[in-house]
Scaffold this motif. Structure first.
Motif, mmCIF file in Angstrom:
data_model
loop_
_atom_site.group_PDB
_atom_site.id
_atom_site.type_symbol
_atom_site.label_atom_id
_atom_site.label_comp_id
_atom_site.label_asym_id
_atom_site.label_seq_id
_atom_site.Cartn_x
_atom_site.Cartn_y
_atom_site.Cartn_z
ATOM 1 N N UNK A 310 0.830 -1.199 0.000
ATOM 2 C CA UNK A 310 0.000 0.000 0.000
ATOM 3 C C UNK A 310 0.869 1.256 0.000
ATOM 4 N N UNK A 311 0.223 2.380 -0.231
ATOM 5 C CA UNK A 311 0.950 3.650 -0.202
ATOM 6 C C UNK A 311 1.599 3.863 1.166
ATOM 7 N N UNK A 312 0.898 3.526 2.220
ATOM 8 C CA UNK A 312 1.448 3.700 3.564
ATOM 9 C C UNK A 312 2.633 2.773 3.802
ATOM 10 N N UNK A 313 2.528 1.532 3.322
ATOM 11 C CA UNK A 313 3.645 0.605 3.468
ATOM 12 C C UNK A 313 4.870 1.093 2.697
ATOM 13 N N UNK A 314 4.660 1.614 1.507
ATOM 14 C CA UNK A 314 5.772 2.159 0.721
ATOM 15 C C UNK A 314 6.388 3.363 1.433
ATOM 16 N N UNK A 315 5.526 4.234 1.973
ATOM 17 C CA UNK A 315 6.023 5.413 2.678
ATOM 18 C C UNK A 315 6.840 5.016 3.908
ATOM 19 N N UNK A 316 6.424 3.965 4.594
ATOM 20 C CA UNK A 316 7.183 3.502 5.755
ATOM 21 C C UNK A 316 8.560 3.010 5.349
ATOM 22 N N UNK A 349 3.885 10.499 7.737
ATOM 23 C CA UNK A 349 4.876 9.720 8.481
ATOM 24 C C UNK A 349 6.219 10.416 8.597
ATOM 25 N N UNK A 350 6.364 11.521 7.909
ATOM 26 C CA UNK A 350 7.673 12.162 7.763
ATOM 27 C C UNK A 350 8.302 12.481 9.116
ATOM 28 N N UNK A 351 9.547 12.010 9.318
ATOM 29 C CA UNK A 351 10.223 12.318 10.585
ATOM 30 C C UNK A 351 10.735 13.756 10.601
ATOM 31 N N UNK A 352 11.193 14.186 11.750
ATOM 32 C CA UNK A 352 11.810 15.506 11.876
ATOM 33 C C UNK A 352 13.187 15.435 11.235
ATOM 34 N N UNK A 353 13.406 16.245 10.204
ATOM 35 C CA UNK A 353 14.638 16.172 9.419
ATOM 36 C C UNK A 353 15.318 17.530 9.358
ATOM 37 N N UNK A 354 16.642 17.534 9.221
ATOM 38 C CA UNK A 354 17.327 18.808 9.013
ATOM 39 C C UNK A 354 16.953 19.386 7.650
ATOM 40 N N UNK A 355 16.969 20.705 7.551
ATOM 41 C CA UNK A 355 16.632 21.366 6.290
ATOM 42 C C UNK A 355 17.668 21.016 5.229
ATOM 43 N N UNK A 356 17.206 20.761 4.034
ATOM 44 C CA UNK A 356 18.075 20.446 2.904
ATOM 45 C C UNK A 356 17.749 21.364 1.737
ATOM 46 N N UNK A 357 18.756 21.766 0.978
ATOM 47 C CA UNK A 357 18.471 22.513 -0.249
ATOM 48 C C UNK A 357 17.912 21.587 -1.324
ATOM 49 N N UNK A 358 17.233 22.166 -2.319
ATOM 50 C CA UNK A 358 16.718 21.324 -3.386
ATOM 51 C C UNK A 358 17.817 20.871 -4.342
ATOM 52 N N UNK A 359 18.926 21.590 -4.428
ATOM 53 C CA UNK A 359 20.032 21.072 -5.253
ATOM 54 C C UNK A 359 20.471 19.739 -4.657
ATOM 55 N N UNK A 360 20.342 18.654 -5.417
ATOM 56 C CA UNK A 360 20.571 17.316 -4.836
ATOM 57 C C UNK A 360 22.017 17.024 -4.486
ATOM 58 N N UNK A 361 22.939 17.937 -4.807
ATOM 59 C CA UNK A 361 24.337 17.709 -4.474
ATOM 60 C C UNK A 361 24.800 18.388 -3.215
ATOM 61 N N UNK A 362 23.961 19.195 -2.606
ATOM 62 C CA UNK A 362 24.373 19.942 -1.421
ATOM 63 C C UNK A 362 23.623 19.470 -0.186
#
Length: 364
Positions: A310-316, A349-362
């Motif tokens: 399910x979508x929830x299982x995939x998200x987990x 379900x999203x955990x608390x995460x540090x902020x990330x830029x959208x540039x996938x290399x930084x």
């Protein structure tokens, strides 16, 4: 929906554009727009020598978007002159307003053999990255090294471009190389959670030994994501067909990386279905063939290194990847339309995460 300062709700998530085989590259435009609307942080673009040129696709993705990051994952240093490759990257860097990350991989030895190109080595990759960075920072120089001999290389003396370099890695040597020289690392699909954690640790250790900040290397896991609402034939192709295709091409590398049973790989290779098989199973495998491989040949443990159900299982399972040490997760093998229910479920379900830029290399 709460967004990060760059404007995307989930900068830690990405998808591939034109996932798998595609004969219609124009489809990328709508895919990028939808991925951006879903809040994904980045779209990655692989290269195939048919209708998937890395530079063309990345330019189209940049033009079709305004917020989402764009990553080449991956092209090869040996298929273009370094000045041509560096020019592609600086063009995309400026065109995107800094949203672009340039990605390199080793590629396939047998393909380079038939193309008449030298096989790629780690020394070549490290040397090539050094060339690109010197060009991006305005140097003019001659060069002789593992990546080739070039009497004179120069872009523009005014350049001072910080273009992040992504490296595709699976084995310990490539992981260590990425930790030494890359800004970001894209791991391989179908890694177990244990292998993911071990790979992240290898990258970070290599970075620290090279005198770099280990936390500055952005590590992307690549999670095959096949949610239940996708028709069964496509689910088989995206999961069984994709894994089988990897095993056809470089199975030993993937099996060794996961500490899986090499005898099971040998049984796969010796199965009558695989004898003289005329192409990639994810492209031409029939429903009956893929069902047979799933039920009779491939170990269930291997297929379980993915997100299904399910979508929830995939998200987990996405959350599991982050818990195992990945900074970010590429939801692999599915279009943004197919990923929409998974992304919605992940929001809850999203955990608390540090902020990330959208540039996938930084990382910051």
């Amino acid at each position: 929906m709460t967004t990060d300062p760059q404007g995307q709700a989930f900068p830690e998530l990405a998808c591939y554009g034109l996932a798998g085989h595609s004969a219609s590259p124009a489809d990328l435009l709508d895919e990028v727009r939808l991925a951006e609307d879903l809040g994904l942080g980045a779209v990655f673009l692989s290269e195939r020598f048919n209708v998937k040129d890395a530079g063309v696709l990345a330019g189209a993705a940049v033009a079709a978007s305004s917020r989402i990051g764009i990553g080449t994952a991956a092209t090869n240093h040996n298929t273009r002159h370094p000045l041509v490759t560096a020019t592609m990257a600086t063009t995309l860097h400026r065109m995107s307003g800094g949203r672009y990350a340039f990605g390199l991989g080793r590629g396939f030895d047998l393909l380079f053999d038939v193309m008449g190109l030298p096989r790629v080595t780690g020394a070549q990759l490290e040397d090539a990255v050094g060339i690109y960075r010197r060009l991006w920072h305005g140097e003019a120089f001659g060069h002789s090294g593992p990546a080739g001999d070039y009497p004179y290389l120069s872009q523009d003396p005014s350049f001072d471009e910080d273009v992040p370099v992504l490296m595709m890695a699976i084995g310990p040597k490539s992981l260590e190389l990425a930790g030494r020289v890359a800004d970001g690392v894209v791991l391989h699909t179908f890694l177990s959670d244990e292998t993911l954690a071990r790979s992240v640790a290898t990258v970070r250790r290599a970075a620290e030994e090279a005198g770099r900040d280990p936390a500055s290397i952005r590590v992307w896991s690549v999670l095959a994501t096949v949610e239940d609402s996708i028709p069964e034939e496509q689910r088989l192709r995206k999961l069984v067909g994709r894994l089988a295709t990897y095993l056809q091409g470089y199975g030993e590398v993937l099996v060794r990386a996961n500490d899986w049973d090499l005898a099971a790989l040998q049984r796969f290779r010796e199965d009558p279905l695989l004898q003289g098989y005329p192409g990639a199973l994810d492209a031409i495998g029939t429903t009956d063939e893929l069902t047979y491989l799933r039920d009779r040949v491939l170990p269930a443990e291997w297929l379980a290194a993915s997100a299904t159900g399910s979508a929830t299982q995939c998200a987990q399972r996405v959350v599991d990847q982050l818990a195992a040490g990945a900074d970010s997760v590429i939801l692999h093998g599915a279009t943004p339309t197919e990923l929409a229910p998974v992304v919605e479920a992940y929001g809850g379900l999203r955990p608390d995460l540090p902020a990330l830029p959208v540039n996938p290399g930084w990382t910051r």
